[in-house]
Motif scaffolding. Structure first.
Motif, mmCIF file in Angstrom:
data_model
loop_
_atom_site.group_PDB
_atom_site.id
_atom_site.type_symbol
_atom_site.label_atom_id
_atom_site.label_comp_id
_atom_site.label_asym_id
_atom_site.label_seq_id
_atom_site.Cartn_x
_atom_site.Cartn_y
_atom_site.Cartn_z
ATOM 1 N N MET A 384 0.836 -1.188 0.000
ATOM 2 C CA MET A 384 0.000 0.000 0.000
ATOM 3 C C MET A 384 0.877 1.246 0.000
ATOM 4 O O MET A 384 0.920 1.994 -0.918
ATOM 5 N N ASN A 385 1.613 1.474 1.053
ATOM 6 C CA ASN A 385 2.421 2.646 1.387
ATOM 7 C C ASN A 385 1.561 3.696 2.076
ATOM 8 O O ASN A 385 0.852 4.485 1.434
ATOM 9 N N LEU A 386 1.627 3.650 3.393
ATOM 10 C CA LEU A 386 0.819 4.559 4.201
ATOM 11 C C LEU A 386 1.474 5.923 4.343
ATOM 12 O O LEU A 386 0.794 6.925 4.567
ATOM 13 N N VAL A 387 2.815 5.968 4.197
ATOM 14 C CA VAL A 387 3.518 7.242 4.354
ATOM 15 C C VAL A 387 2.949 8.278 3.374
ATOM 16 O O VAL A 387 2.740 9.437 3.719
ATOM 17 N N ALA A 388 2.662 7.830 2.150
ATOM 18 C CA ALA A 388 2.116 8.739 1.135
ATOM 19 C C ALA A 388 0.821 9.375 1.642
ATOM 20 O O ALA A 388 0.591 10.579 1.487
ATOM 21 N N LYS A 389 -0.017 8.553 2.259
ATOM 22 C CA LYS A 389 -1.311 9.057 2.738
ATOM 23 C C LYS A 389 -1.120 9.987 3.934
ATOM 24 O O LYS A 389 -1.805 11.005 4.062
ATOM 25 N N GLU A 390 -0.159 9.608 4.788
ATOM 26 C CA GLU A 390 0.082 10.426 5.989
ATOM 27 C C GLU A 390 0.604 11.812 5.605
ATOM 28 O O GLU A 390 0.217 12.817 6.204
ATOM 29 N N TYR A 391 1.485 11.853 4.602
ATOM 30 C CA TYR A 391 2.035 13.149 4.171
ATOM 31 C C TYR A 391 0.899 14.073 3.746
ATOM 32 O O TYR A 391 0.819 15.227 4.185
ATOM 33 N N ILE A 392 0.000 13.550 2.921
ATOM 34 C CA ILE A 392 -1.104 14.386 2.423
ATOM 35 C C ILE A 392 -2.000 14.848 3.588
ATOM 36 O O ILE A 392 -2.440 15.995 3.632
ATOM 37 N N ALA A 393 -2.229 13.947 4.552
ATOM 38 C CA ALA A 393 -3.119 14.293 5.673
ATOM 39 C C ALA A 393 -2.566 15.434 6.519
ATOM 40 O O ALA A 393 -3.315 16.185 7.138
ATOM 41 N N MET A 407 4.097 1.609 -8.488
ATOM 42 C CA MET A 407 4.189 0.237 -7.986
ATOM 43 C C MET A 407 3.683 0.119 -6.542
ATOM 44 O O MET A 407 3.747 -0.945 -5.955
ATOM 45 N N ALA A 408 3.264 1.240 -5.962
ATOM 46 C CA ALA A 408 2.702 1.192 -4.608
ATOM 47 C C ALA A 408 1.193 1.015 -4.719
ATOM 48 O O ALA A 408 0.559 1.628 -5.586
ATOM 49 N N GLY A 409 0.614 0.184 -3.837
ATOM 50 C CA GLY A 409 -0.829 -0.021 -3.869
ATOM 51 C C GLY A 409 -1.584 1.289 -3.775
ATOM 52 O O GLY A 409 -2.630 1.476 -4.407
ATOM 53 N N SER A 410 -1.041 2.243 -3.002
ATOM 54 C CA SER A 410 -1.744 3.510 -2.789
ATOM 55 C C SER A 410 -1.877 4.321 -4.080
ATOM 56 O O SER A 410 -2.721 5.210 -4.164
ATOM 57 N N ALA A 411 -1.039 4.025 -5.087
ATOM 58 C CA ALA A 411 -1.113 4.780 -6.344
ATOM 59 C C ALA A 411 -2.506 4.655 -6.971
ATOM 60 O O ALA A 411 -2.983 5.582 -7.623
#
Ligand code: GDG
Length: 736
Positions: A384-393, A407-411
């Motif tokens: 997934m990659n949660l860091v990406a979501k945390e940065y935006i939050a 290649m990250a699920g979060s993409a």
């Protein structure tokens, strides 16, 4: 309703032993937070490893630990250092982790660690069996525990089990390389619901299930004997409020309340307001592509030299699995790269990379997220990659640019970010350029959309969605089970059977009396089946028909001397009491010359498929082809045939891995009805597994006992799970 039991490798608490006293501190990780709504109150229990090996726990503290864990609704699975080594560092992290992240060359296939993995999974399953009960709901997490669902299912067939995989599920081509692939799939199929982050992982899993286990899959349902297993995607979210609130609180702090790190960051910002901070945060793991990112940074500085002294890359690499050799090598590589790039580009007033190899407290994480103009996350593979979501939050004013690997699920959910291929340095360099120069309004527009989505589909929603889906699956199963032939139902059928004066039975052959075989000619009857059919055939007042789509020559060879009644080719031919087959329907076969070349062209283009030629029909079999390819070709053939036969008297039957062209006035339902009309039967029974048997189920009168083999949609009243159950049922008729 029972309790909710959560099982993961690690517990959501960390044990600390100081001065002979035990302290259990809740962890702050994403999973622990996400499960809050599921793991709360006295109605749930979390089972996992405490993080301390048996050797590290003094004997006298065992009970204290249990008490400390119990206060957090947790219970430990005891593991020795050797078990942790083989199970966690071994099979989990040297076999599954690299393989599932497409690092085939790092995957070690060691029998010893596989055996430890099995043994430790059994320990987890045993802990569930000890602490839980059969009416509880079990949620198993992640790749370390893939065998647990089946291990629990074996003991408790009716338990409700969900499984969630936090890492990617690789394509069949990768997964098939693992020596124990069948066992791993079987282990997972002990679940009622299997969840993945994305649809891609879901379809890879389904493809492996079909190709490796040869199981029937319909949309996202897998049929295994008496159960239907649902597979679905649940993209994991974050605790959005926690990150948003922390960032808001951070923005309102007085200068003297700031952390040391923040003060330093601010100093640099003030001295050069144009300078951009690029942020990279990951566990130090080869799947995260940190080394490649460094090479890409070097490439960027060479391609766009105007940004020398204008950008700074902050790398936080969190130590992880440091006793696995690959991770030690990676650490060395990154250390050297950072040194080389800094050495190459640094000036007296500028160091291009700030590199932290450590874990930072949450507060510093927020410092980094809120201070960085660009988050640059380029994993080579990431569930997934949660860091990406945390940065935006944390971007409370909606500024900031996220550059994210596709290649990250979060993409899949973060289309508004700048998506890149982590192997394409040209594209990465250009994306960095674009990010640095992106107008503020555009940043805010993109992040506004992202934030809305992250806020709505947060981690609590993720956990609740999964749990609700698991409960629904159980309800669906319970509804299906209503048509199972249970003991009382069987007794009632047997009563009617005994009372009846004239009985008529229609028995389909393939998939009903006998299992499927890749070569249909090899699926002949066995001794047990002959005994069973003899017993039925010799029963007083009972007329038995074998009713099949098979050709008459095969049935002549197998059954004629037994004198069974037989209807073949779906109702074209009939034979009774050992007489030669006679036409039951007036049918033509002059159409075959036109259709055969069409089927032949499909055989040529579809390896593994073949034509079965019967007197009055042509069948194209594709059981031995690649399942996806076979289905694709079947759809294509169906379209071609339908346009060819137009309004002719022909019809196309889609059977179980076979497509058959035949006269439309022939089907098993019509044939069965003709037999029924010959006498006054007061007990009629029909059983079959396939689409072609549905004609019988639909056309025979309502009072008929109709039974489907398998769990697919049917017009039959009842179902049985498999051919073994068919034989059991017929045996009880024979003994009645
Ligand atoms: C696996 C899958 C999937 C990081 N550094 C520090 C720190 N973190 C926190 C982050 C984030 C978490 O760790 C990392 O989560 P990711 O999702 O990015 O990656 P993995 O650890 O590899 O997780 C992954 C995930 O499972 C969930 O299913 O997304 O694909 O590989 O929450 O904030 N936290 C603190 N200090 C740090 O230095 N406090």
């Amino acid at each position: 309703m029972g309790k909710t039991i959560i099982i993961s490798n690690r517990l959501p608490v960390q044990l600390q032993i100081s001065n002979g006293r035990i302290n259990a501190v809740p962890s702050v990780g994403g999973l622990a937070t996400g499960m809050k709504s599921v793991h709360s109150g006295g109605d749930s229990l979390w089972i996992g490893w405490s993080g301390l090996t048996d050797e590290e726990i003094p004997d006298e503290l065992g009970d204290d630990i249990d008490r400390a864990l119990a206060e957090h609704g947790s219970s430990k699975v005891k593991l020795t250092a050797e078990e942790v080594d083989g199970f966690y560092y071994g099979f989990s992290n040297r076999t599954i982790w690299p393989l599932f992240h497409y690092f085939l060359e790092y995957s070690e296939f060691e029998l010893a660690s596989w055996n430890t993995y099995k043994a430790v999974n059994q320990k987890f399953a045993d802990a569930i069996l000890e602490k839980a009960s059969e009416d509880d709901i079990i949620w198993v997490h992640d790749y370390q525990l893939m065998l647990v669902p089946q291990m629990v299912r074996e003991q408790w067939p009716n338990i409700s089990i969900g499984f969630f995989l936090h890492i990617p599920f690789p394509s069949f081509e990768i997964f098939r390389t693992m020596p124990w692939r069948e066992e791993v799939l079987q282990g997972l199929l002990g679940s009622d619901l299997i969840g993945f982050h994305t649809y891609d992982y879901e379809r890879h899993f389904l493809s492996s299930v079909r190709r490796i286990l040869g199981l029937e899959v319909s949309f996202n349902d897998i049929y295994v004997d008496n159960r239907v297993i649902k597979v679905d995607s649940f993209p994991m979210g974050i605790d959005y409020k926690k990150f948003k609130n922390a960032a808001e609180e951070h923005a309102q702090r007085n200068p003297d309340e700031l952390s040391e790190l923040q003060k330093r960051l601010n100093k640099h910002k003030i001295s050069d307001p144009e300078n951009k901070f690029l942020l990279s945060i990951d566990r130090l793991d080869y799947s995260k592509g940190i080394a490649k990112r460094l090479y890409a940074f070097e490439y960027f500085l060479n391609k766009y030299p105007q940004y020398k002294e204008k950008v700074r890359l902050i790398i936080l690499a969190v130590p992880s699995r440091s006793n696995v050799p690959q991770y030690q090598l990676l650490k060395k590589e990154i250390d050297e790269l950072v040194g080389r790039i800094n050495g190459e580009f640094a000036t007296v007033s500028w160091t291009p990379i700030w590199y932290f190899y450590r874990s930072m407290p949450f507060e510093n994480l927020i410092d980094l997220y809120t201070s960085s103009d660009i988050a640059w996350l380029t994993p080579l593979r990431d569930g997934m990659n949660l860091v990406a979501k945390e940065y935006i939050a944390t971007r409370t004013d909606k500024t900031g640019v996220l550059i994210l690997s596709e290649m990250a699920g979060s993409a899949n959910e973060m289309n508004e970010s700048l998506l890149i291929n982590p192997n394409n340095f040209e594209q990465i360099a250009d994306s960095l350029y674009e990010a640095i120069n992106m107008p503020k309004e555009e940043q805010q527009a993109r992040n506004g959309i992202l934030q809305k989505r992250l806020e709505r589909y947060n981690v609590e929603k993720w956990a609740n969605d999964f749990m609700n889906s698991l409960k629904e699956q159980k309800d669906r199963d319970a509804a299906n089970v209503s048509s199972r032939i249970t003991e009382p139902r069987l007794n009632a059928i047997l009563e009617d059977y005994k009372k009846a004066k004239k009985r008529l039975l229609f028995l389909d052959y393939d998939g009903t009396l006998a299992g499927f075989h890749n070569d249909p000619q090899k699926a002949g009857p066995d001794k047990e089946l002959f005994d069973l059919l003899d017993a039925l055939y010799n029963q007083q007042n009972t007329t038995v028909f074998l009713i099949s789509g098979r050709d008459k020559d095969t049935f002549t060879r197998w059954f004629l001397e037994k004198k069974y009644n037989m209807i073949v080719e779906h109702g074209v031919w009939i034979s009774r009491n050992g007489e030669d087959f006679k036409l039951l329907e007036n049918v033509k076969n002059d159409w075959m010359e036109k259709i055969r070349p069409v089927l032949e062209s499909f055989v040529d283009r579809t390896p593994g498929s073949f034509i079965e030629e019967k007197n009055y029909s042509l069948a194209w079999h594709y059981r031995k082809t690649d399942p996806d390819f076979g289905n694709l070709r079947a759809t294509e053939l169906s379209t071609v045939l339908r346009s060819l036969i137009g309004t002719d008297d022909l019809s196309v039957l889609n059977g179980n891995k076979v497509m058959e062209v035949k006269s439309s006035n022939v089907n098993k339902g019509r044939a069965a009805m003709r037999m029924m009309g010959e006498d006054d039967y007061d007990f009629v029974f029909a059983i079959g597994d396939d689409w072609t048997d549905e004609f019988m189920f639909q056309e025979l009168p309502e009072s008929t006992v109709t039974v489907k083999v398998g769990r697919q949609k049917t017009a039959a009243k009842y179902f049985v799970e498999n051919t073994r159950k068919v034989r059991e049922l017929l045996n009880s008729f024979a003994k009645a």
